[in-house]
Design a protein around this motif. Structure first.
Motif, PDB file in Angstrom:
ATOM      1  N   GLN A 193       0.834  -1.202   0.000  1.00  0.00           N
ATOM      2  CA  GLN A 193       0.000   0.000   0.000  1.00  0.00           C
ATOM      3  C   GLN A 193       0.875   1.261   0.000  1.00  0.00           C
ATOM      4  OE1 GLN A 193      -2.792   0.244   3.292  1.00  0.00           O
ATOM      5  NE2 GLN A 193      -4.327   0.975   1.859  1.00  0.00           N
ATOM      6  N   GLY A 234       2.505   2.081  -3.276  1.00  0.00           N
ATOM      7  CA  GLY A 234       1.533   2.372  -4.322  1.00  0.00           C
ATOM      8  C   GLY A 234       1.407   1.292  -5.375  1.00  0.00           C
ATOM      9  N   GLY A 294      -0.710  -0.914  -5.707  1.00  0.00           N
ATOM     10  CA  GLY A 294      -2.099  -1.086  -6.093  1.00  0.00           C
ATOM     11  C   GLY A 294      -2.594  -0.094  -7.125  1.00  0.00           C
ATOM     12  N   SER A 295      -1.779   0.910  -7.449  1.00  0.00           N
ATOM     13  CA  SER A 295      -2.186   1.822  -8.521  1.00  0.00           C
ATOM     14  C   SER A 295      -2.024   1.143  -9.884  1.00  0.00           C
ATOM     15  CB  SER A 295      -1.393   3.133  -8.461  1.00  0.00           C
ATOM     16  OG  SER A 295      -0.021   2.889  -8.652  1.00  0.00           O
ATOM     17  N   THR A 343      -3.892  -5.249  -9.096  1.00  0.00           N
ATOM     18  CA  THR A 343      -4.913  -5.692  -8.150  1.00  0.00           C
ATOM     19  C   THR A 343      -4.209  -6.648  -7.200  1.00  0.00           C
ATOM     20  OG1 THR A 343      -6.687  -5.469  -9.755  1.00  0.00           O
ATOM     21  CG2 THR A 343      -7.081  -6.958  -7.901  1.00  0.00           C
ATOM     22  N   SER A 378      -6.058  -2.871   0.811  1.00  0.00           N
ATOM     23  CA  SER A 378      -7.090  -1.862   0.589  1.00  0.00           C
ATOM     24  C   SER A 378      -6.706  -0.918  -0.552  1.00  0.00           C
ATOM     25  CB  SER A 378      -7.302  -1.062   1.872  1.00  0.00           C
ATOM     26  OG  SER A 378      -8.275  -0.072   1.682  1.00  0.00           O
ATOM     27  N   GLY A 379      -7.619  -0.731  -1.497  1.00  0.00           N
ATOM     28  CA  GLY A 379      -7.411   0.192  -2.607  1.00  0.00           C
ATOM     29  C   GLY A 379      -6.523  -0.327  -3.716  1.00  0.00           C
ATOM     30  N   ALA A 380      -6.025  -1.555  -3.598  1.00  0.00           N
ATOM     31  CA  ALA A 380      -5.135  -2.113  -4.623  1.00  0.00           C
ATOM     32  C   ALA A 380      -5.976  -2.757  -5.716  1.00  0.00           C
ATOM     33  CB  ALA A 380      -4.171  -3.125  -4.009  1.00  0.00           C
ATOM     34  N   THR A 381      -6.447  -1.896  -6.638  1.00  0.00           N
ATOM     35  CA  THR A 381      -7.346  -2.365  -7.693  1.00  0.00           C
ATOM     36  C   THR A 381      -6.876  -1.924  -9.077  1.00  0.00           C
ATOM     37  OG1 THR A 381      -8.731  -0.406  -7.371  1.00  0.00           O
ATOM     38  CG2 THR A 381      -9.353  -2.392  -6.151  1.00  0.00           C
ATOM     39  N   GLY A 382      -5.579  -1.692  -9.228  1.00  0.00           N
ATOM     40  CA  GLY A 382      -5.037  -1.212 -10.494  1.00  0.00           C
ATOM     41  C   GLY A 382      -5.193  -2.222 -11.617  1.00  0.00           C
TER      42      GLY A 382
END
Length: 128
Positions: free
Chosen positions: A47, A50, A52-53, A56, A61-65
């Motif tokens: 996280q 970054g 996840g940018s 996926t 959390s938020g790692a949906t690239g």
């Protein structure tokens, strides 16, 4: 109504077992591929850096690239970037210097330290 002492003792044992189970769930053992790594810290680092940018990453959390490949079931894969056999040392090498492994890769060198690469690899190997 008073409960017999035996019931309260049993309930205390159940509570203690639950507490111990919660502790073990909070700190999973490192995978054998990276025996000194910290998967929990690795998830935080994924996280922080970054990752996840672009990727996926399950459990982060938020790692949906969608730029790079999804890292789902990473620990079950045979190869890293189609170049290296998937093992702890190779994954740490890839994380630290992806262009040193595959010069044309779009994955940037993020300046990941050896310790951080170890923990990130430990987390990725838990994804099976």
């Amino acid at each position: 109504m008073r409960r017999p002492r035996k019931v309260w003792t049993s309930l205390g044992g159940v509570a203690a077992a639950g507490a111990l189970a919660a502790c073990s769930a909070a700190a999973p053992a490192p995978p054998p591929e990276v025996p000194l790594g910290s998967p929990a810290r690795g998830a935080q680092l994924i996280q922080q850096y970054g990752c996840g940018s672009c990727h996926t990453v399950p459990g982060v959390s938020g790692a949906t690239g969608l730029v790079g490949p999804p890292l789902t079931r990473f620990g079950a894969r045979s190869y890293i970037a189609g170049e290296l056999p998937n093992n702890g040392d190779n994954l740490q090498r890839w994380i630290r210097d992806p262009r040193g492994v595959e010069p044309g890769t779009a994955m940037p060198n993020l300046g990941v330290s050896p310790l951080d690469a170890r923990d990130i690899a430990a987390y990725l190997f838990t994804l099976k």
